[in-house]
Design a protein around this motif. Sequence first.
Motif, short mmCIF file in Angstrom:
data_model
loop_
_atom_site.label_atom_id
_atom_site.label_comp_id
_atom_site.label_asym_id
_atom_site.label_seq_id
_atom_site.Cartn_x
_atom_site.Cartn_y
_atom_site.Cartn_z
N UNK A 122 0.83 -1.22 0.00
CA UNK A 122 0.00 0.00 0.00
C UNK A 122 0.86 1.26 0.00
N UNK A 123 1.92 1.26 0.81
CA UNK A 123 2.81 2.43 0.87
C UNK A 123 3.57 2.60 -0.44
N UNK A 124 3.97 1.52 -1.06
CA UNK A 124 4.64 1.63 -2.37
C UNK A 124 3.68 2.18 -3.41
N UNK A 125 2.42 1.79 -3.29
CA UNK A 125 1.41 2.28 -4.22
C UNK A 125 1.25 3.79 -4.08
N UNK A 126 1.22 4.30 -2.83
CA UNK A 126 1.13 5.74 -2.59
C UNK A 126 2.34 6.45 -3.17
N UNK A 127 3.49 5.87 -2.98
CA UNK A 127 4.72 6.48 -3.50
C UNK A 127 4.71 6.54 -5.02
N UNK A 132 3.97 10.17 -10.24
CA UNK A 132 3.33 10.68 -11.47
C UNK A 132 3.35 12.20 -11.49
N UNK A 133 3.21 12.84 -10.31
CA UNK A 133 3.29 14.31 -10.26
C UNK A 133 4.68 14.78 -10.65
N UNK A 134 5.71 14.07 -10.21
CA UNK A 134 7.08 14.45 -10.57
C UNK A 134 7.29 14.30 -12.07
N UNK A 135 6.69 13.31 -12.67
CA UNK A 135 6.82 13.11 -14.11
C UNK A 135 6.16 14.27 -14.86
N UNK A 136 4.99 14.72 -14.39
CA UNK A 136 4.34 15.86 -15.02
C UNK A 136 5.20 17.11 -14.85
N UNK A 137 5.80 17.29 -13.70
CA UNK A 137 6.68 18.43 -13.46
C UNK A 137 7.84 18.41 -14.43
#
Length: 148
Positions: A122-127, A132-137
């Motif tokens: 679950x924690x890996x999934x959150x990470x 994905x936000x870093x990829x958009x950045x």
Amino acid sequence: MESHNIEELLEKYFEATATVEEEQILRDYFSKGKIAPHLEQYAPMFQYFSRAKEERFTGQVSLKHGKAYYKWAAIAAVAVFAFGAYFGSGSYRDYREKQLEDQEKALAAYHETKKAFALLAENFSKGTQKMTYLNEFEVTKQKIYNHN
């Protein structure tokens, strides 16, 4: 009798194919004094067989002592069996209970490990979602640098 015939009979005797009559011929030949020199080595053996045939046991055999031994051995065997059945059942029960406890502990440890792996997943999934936000950045940054 010719030594050649005796040699053939000896060969049959040692191969265990001689008949009873042929064995008697050999015993008679070696019990008499006219033995060929090269066959003298067999004379003591056949003379012993002739003497051993005549020996008889004249003593008495008492069978009463053997029966008492078997009775006591049977009683001892029953006592050992009863002792083992009485005391062995309790220790087997204890062994079986301990084995069941160990299985329950192993099952509990399995479930706890499964929970820990689920939490980790679950924690890996959150990470991964945050990545994905870093990829958009990164994509937006490249657009800005490319236009300038």
